[in-house]
Design a protein around this motif. Structure first.
Motif, short mmCIF file in Angstrom:
data_model
loop_
_atom_site.label_atom_id
_atom_site.label_comp_id
_atom_site.label_asym_id
_atom_site.label_seq_id
_atom_site.Cartn_x
_atom_site.Cartn_y
_atom_site.Cartn_z
N ILE A 54 106.81 99.73 12.84
CA ILE A 54 105.81 100.78 13.04
C ILE A 54 106.03 101.92 12.05
CG2 ILE A 54 104.93 102.50 14.66
CD1 ILE A 54 104.12 99.59 15.24
N VAL A 55 107.28 102.28 11.83
CA VAL A 55 107.60 103.34 10.87
C VAL A 55 107.19 102.91 9.47
CG1 VAL A 55 109.47 104.67 9.81
CG2 VAL A 55 109.45 104.30 12.28
N LEU A 56 107.44 101.66 9.13
CA LEU A 56 107.03 101.16 7.80
C LEU A 56 105.51 101.22 7.66
CD1 LEU A 56 108.47 98.12 5.93
CD2 LEU A 56 106.02 98.50 5.97
N MET A 57 104.79 100.83 8.70
CA MET A 57 103.33 100.90 8.65
C MET A 57 102.86 102.32 8.34
SD MET A 57 102.49 98.46 11.94
CE MET A 57 100.82 99.07 12.09
N ARG A 58 103.45 103.29 9.04
CA ARG A 58 103.05 104.68 8.81
C ARG A 58 103.45 105.13 7.40
NH1 ARG A 58 100.58 107.84 7.66
NH2 ARG A 58 100.21 109.97 8.35
N GLN A 59 104.58 104.65 6.91
CA GLN A 59 105.07 105.04 5.59
C GLN A 59 104.13 104.57 4.48
OE1 GLN A 59 107.89 106.91 5.41
NE2 GLN A 59 107.54 107.20 3.23
N VAL A 60 103.45 103.43 4.69
CA VAL A 60 102.55 102.92 3.65
C VAL A 60 101.10 103.34 3.88
CG1 VAL A 60 104.06 100.97 3.14
CG2 VAL A 60 102.22 100.69 4.83
N GLY A 61 100.89 104.28 4.80
CA GLY A 61 99.56 104.88 4.92
C GLY A 61 98.72 104.41 6.08
N VAL A 62 99.23 103.50 6.91
CA VAL A 62 98.50 103.07 8.09
C VAL A 62 98.67 104.13 9.18
CG1 VAL A 62 98.32 101.28 9.88
CG2 VAL A 62 98.83 100.64 7.52
N ASN A 63 97.65 104.30 10.01
CA ASN A 63 97.74 105.19 11.17
C ASN A 63 97.88 104.35 12.43
OD1 ASN A 63 97.34 107.82 9.91
ND2 ASN A 63 95.26 107.13 9.49
N PRO A 64 99.13 104.07 12.87
CA PRO A 64 99.30 103.26 14.07
C PRO A 64 99.19 104.11 15.34
CG PRO A 64 101.44 103.70 13.08
CD PRO A 64 100.41 104.38 12.22
N VAL A 65 98.61 103.53 16.38
CA VAL A 65 98.57 104.11 17.71
C VAL A 65 99.14 103.08 18.67
CG1 VAL A 65 97.12 105.04 19.55
CG2 VAL A 65 96.47 105.40 17.16
N LEU A 66 100.15 103.45 19.44
CA LEU A 66 100.76 102.52 20.38
C LEU A 66 100.30 102.83 21.80
CD1 LEU A 66 104.47 102.32 19.15
CD2 LEU A 66 102.47 101.12 18.31
N VAL A 67 99.89 101.80 22.51
CA VAL A 67 99.61 101.90 23.93
C VAL A 67 100.53 100.89 24.61
CG1 VAL A 67 97.89 101.70 25.76
CG2 VAL A 67 97.20 102.50 23.48
N HIS A 68 101.28 101.34 25.60
CA HIS A 68 102.29 100.45 26.18
C HIS A 68 102.03 100.19 27.65
CE1 HIS A 68 104.31 103.68 28.42
NE2 HIS A 68 104.08 104.45 27.35
N GLY A 69 102.60 99.09 28.11
CA GLY A 69 102.62 98.78 29.53
C GLY A 69 103.97 99.14 30.13
N GLY A 70 104.32 98.44 31.18
CA GLY A 70 105.60 98.70 31.83
C GLY A 70 105.69 98.08 33.21
N GLY A 71 104.92 97.00 33.44
CA GLY A 71 104.88 96.37 34.75
C GLY A 71 106.24 95.99 35.32
N PRO A 72 107.10 95.31 34.56
CA PRO A 72 108.40 94.92 35.11
C PRO A 72 109.25 96.13 35.52
CG PRO A 72 107.91 93.64 33.15
CD PRO A 72 106.86 94.70 33.23
#
Length: 289
Positions: A54-72
């Protein structure tokens, strides 16, 4: 002394980086929403690898957005606190006691663990829930299910502010009701709604399977919305895959360019999908045009 094997490995790495250039250029400035969950969330090594990607993606100019779960993690905490769960048609009823645990686990333990993992890899992440800055406003999904919500309004203005600052949003799937309620939202549904509001280039749904399988059992790498509907009508798509493909169809109808269902357990799966010719998993788009 350098060995021939080391030289071959370095040459292969250099070739991979060179071949990635068109894709790095293609996604520069793009918004990519990623639904993160499953087994990868419980494994420290997998979390570290995911965070680095994810950090690499942001470093090369992508705008990542993470949405997470957590059921377990929610299930484990409910058990620890001796809070009994009730189900309607196989779906958990989220009463007030359960909602308190859901918010504590998702906005607290799970969210901050992901944020810390990204920051540890040199990124700048911030943890949010859909309640922050009116990001997600919900309506109650079904009174029988209690405090379970369906997104009705998305305000992505805060996310654009974070993009401009180079910050990676990590979002817990909770939303605010119109009368002060807190609603629990299915993680895939929340990710799809956010991706549509952002007109994201890609929505990546990380799962514990390789992708959408055809009638022959093989993973189908390219699919249209019409094919997904036909495969569902024919019973080829069934069980737990149906909610994911429904999320994909809704996101595409909402303006997302394409959705990919892929195996989040595979190392570097997000980078393989975005920055290589063969990609990973099943890519779904409106049409092949």
């Amino acid at each position: 002394m350098r060995t021939q094997k080391m030289n071959r490995d370095w040459i292969a790495t250099a070739r991979t980086l060179s071949e990635a250039l068109p894709y790095l250029q293609r996604y520069a400035g793009a918004i990519v929403v990623i639904k993160f969950g499953g087994h990868a969330m419980g494994d420290d090594a997998a979390m570290e690898t995911f965070a680095r990607d994810i950090v690499l993606m942001r470093q090369v100019g992508v705008n990542p957005v993470l949405v997470h779960g957590g059921g377990p993690m929610i299930n484990a905490m409910l058990k620890q606190l001796h809070i009994e769960s009730h189900f309607v048609d196989g779906k958990r009823v989220t009463d007030e006691a359960t909602m308190n645990v859901v918010e504590m686990v998702l906005s607290g333990r799970v969210n901050k663990r992901i944020v810390q993992a990204i920051n540890d890899q040199g990124g700048r992440a911030i943890g949010l829930s859909g309640k922050d800055s009116r990001l997600i406003t919900c309506d109650q999904t079904d009174p029988r299910l209690g405090l379970v919500g369906t997104p009705s309004e998305i305000d992505p203005s805060l996310l654009h502010t974070l993009f401009d600052a180079g910050i990676i949003p990590v979002i817990a799937p909770l939303g605010a009701g119109r009368h002060g309620e807190t609603f629990n939202i299915n993680g895939d549904t929340a990710a799809g709604a956010i991706a549509a509001a952002l007109r994201a280039d890609r929505l990546l749904l990380l799962t514990d399977v390789d992708g959408v399988r055809g009638a022959d059992g093989e993973v189908m790498t390219d699919l249209t919305a019409d094919q997904i509907r036909q495969m569902t009508d024919d019973g080829v798509i069934a069980g737990g895959m149906i909610p994911k493909t429904e999320t994909a169809l809704a996101a595409i109808e909402g303006g997302v360019r394409a959705v990919v269902i892929l195996d989040g357990r595979a190392p570097n799966c997000t980078l393989l999908e975005l920055f290589t010719e063969h990609g990973a998993g099943s890519l779904i788009r409106k049409s092949f045009d």
